[in-house]
Write an enzyme that holds these catalytic residues in place. Structure first.
Site, mmCIF file in Angstrom:
data_model
loop_
_atom_site.group_PDB
_atom_site.id
_atom_site.type_symbol
_atom_site.label_atom_id
_atom_site.label_comp_id
_atom_site.label_asym_id
_atom_site.label_seq_id
_atom_site.Cartn_x
_atom_site.Cartn_y
_atom_site.Cartn_z
ATOM 1 N N PRO A 75 5.422 5.092 7.992
ATOM 2 C CA PRO A 75 4.707 5.897 8.980
ATOM 3 C C PRO A 75 5.692 6.554 9.946
ATOM 4 O O PRO A 75 6.694 5.940 10.319
ATOM 5 C CB PRO A 75 3.807 4.893 9.704
ATOM 6 N N SER A 124 11.719 6.142 9.998
ATOM 7 C CA SER A 124 11.296 7.076 8.949
ATOM 8 C C SER A 124 12.145 8.348 8.943
ATOM 9 O O SER A 124 12.554 8.819 7.888
ATOM 10 C CB SER A 124 9.797 7.368 9.108
ATOM 11 N N SER A 125 12.479 8.891 10.119
ATOM 12 C CA SER A 125 13.258 10.137 10.111
ATOM 13 C C SER A 125 14.668 9.883 9.585
ATOM 14 O O SER A 125 15.206 10.687 8.829
ATOM 15 C CB SER A 125 13.270 10.796 11.489
ATOM 16 N N ALA A 179 15.551 7.633 7.404
ATOM 17 C CA ALA A 179 15.457 7.446 5.948
ATOM 18 C C ALA A 179 15.331 8.797 5.256
ATOM 19 O O ALA A 179 15.965 9.033 4.218
ATOM 20 C CB ALA A 179 14.266 6.552 5.606
ATOM 21 N N ASP A 192 19.781 3.349 12.828
ATOM 22 C CA ASP A 192 18.781 3.727 11.819
ATOM 23 C C ASP A 192 19.427 4.385 10.606
ATOM 24 O O ASP A 192 19.122 4.037 9.459
ATOM 25 C CB ASP A 192 17.743 4.686 12.419
#
Ligand code: MEV
Length: 317
Positions: free
Chosen positions: A98, A105-106, A108, A150
């Protein structure tokens, strides 16, 4: 056709304190974003059709956007394409993660897009290059905000201890349940809020951050020994300290208490807070009871493994 996928992440311990150079522990999870690249002479098209949203595609020329998650994915992929002057491509983004929920998420998406382009265009980037380019691109899109954790976790996978530097740690995989509150969060405003509290009450918030650092450090040892009871206790203490600095929400607390009530060893928010997600360490009976209790408390719950593989090339389906 070329495809690459990269994992999302959770922060096990240390969010917010890490902004002041105190160690945090993060782990890659087995929810992934996948980017597939294909030749498309004369056009550049980004399809963000499987972001747990309704499917659609966006032509960069006509620019029709219909959802925040897909618009987000498109912004990051566009930045990667621009960086490497890539065109005449169809880029498809699929993700289990999500958006805007603290699960990376960004990062990835940026890492998977960079790795897929690297292969497609023969750019010759090493993994280290992919991590540093992806960090730079993510940070530029986020106007200067973005910890290297991240993009490093999306690239290298496993676990990382982050303080003033980033250190890979060889630790066992763990089953966790991630619960999303459904409320998007704004990392920048949560970080600013906590940092401002630190400035105004340094003699109180400083020791809270020190305690969070001690939790991160001890957490590494307990994880190495797979001391789940100890890890759960540390998660609960860390949650209390995050509440103390004001980043808890009612919805996150409901998920935390639902998980604990269903027998989780421990539960805490993960990431910046103020919305987004929490994590729970399930009991020996498994994650399904905890996940069910979190769903009853109106969360979206996923069983995940932590310490998973980083970016990899994928076969194309
Ligand atoms: C957000 O995922 C984690 C924070 O510690 C911010 C950061 O480290 O950049 C809140």
């Amino acid at each position: 056709m070329t495809a690459a996928s990269a994992p999302g992440k959770i922060i096990l311990f240390g969010e917010h304190a890490v902004v002041s150079g105190i160690p945090a522990l993060g782990g890659a999870i087995d929810l992934r974003a996948k980017v597939t690249i294909d030749h498309l002479p004369g056009r550049t098209l980004i399809e963000a059709g499987d972001l747990m949203l309704k499917g659609f595609s966006i032509d960069l020329i006509s620019g029709q956007l219909t959802s925040a998650g897909a618009a987000n994915a498109t912004r990051y992929v566009s930045a990667v394409l621009k960086e490497f002057e890539a065109r005449d491509l169809r880029v498809k983004v699929e993700s289990d993660l999500p958006a805007a929920s603290g699960l990376g998420s960004s990062a990835a998406i940026v890492v998977a897009a960079t790795a897929a382009l690297n292969e497609h265009m023969n750019l010759g980037l090493s993994r280290k290059d992919i991590a540093s380019q992806a960090h730079r691109i993510e940070k530029a899109v986020q106007q200067g905000l973005g910890s290297p954790m991240d993009t490093a976790l999306a690239t290298f996978g496993g676990y990382l201890q982050v303080s003033s530097d980033i250190r890979p740690l060889d630790l066992p995989q763990l089953e966790m349940v991630v619960g999303c509150s459904g409320w998007a969060h704004d990392t920048r405003s949560e970080v600013e809020k906590v940092q401002s509290l630190l400035v105004r009450h340094a003699e109180i918030v400083g020791p809270i951050f020190q305690a969070i650092g001690a939790i991160s450090t001890k957490g590494v040892h307990l994880l190495r020994e797979l001391d789940l009871q100890g890890l759960g206790e540390l998660m609960n203490i860390n949650q209390g300290l995050l509440e103390a600095v004001g980043v808890g929400t009612r919805e996150l607390s409901e998920l935390v208490y639902a998980a604990r009530g269903a027998g989780a060893w421990g539960a805490k928010l993960t990431g910046a807070g103020g919305g987004g997600c929490m994590i729970a360490l399930p009991p020996p009976q498994g994650s399904s009871g905890v996940a069910m209790a979190m769903r009853q408390a109106k969360g979206r719950a996923f069983a995940v493994q932590t310490g998973c593989e980083g970016v990899r090339l994928e076969g194309c389906s």
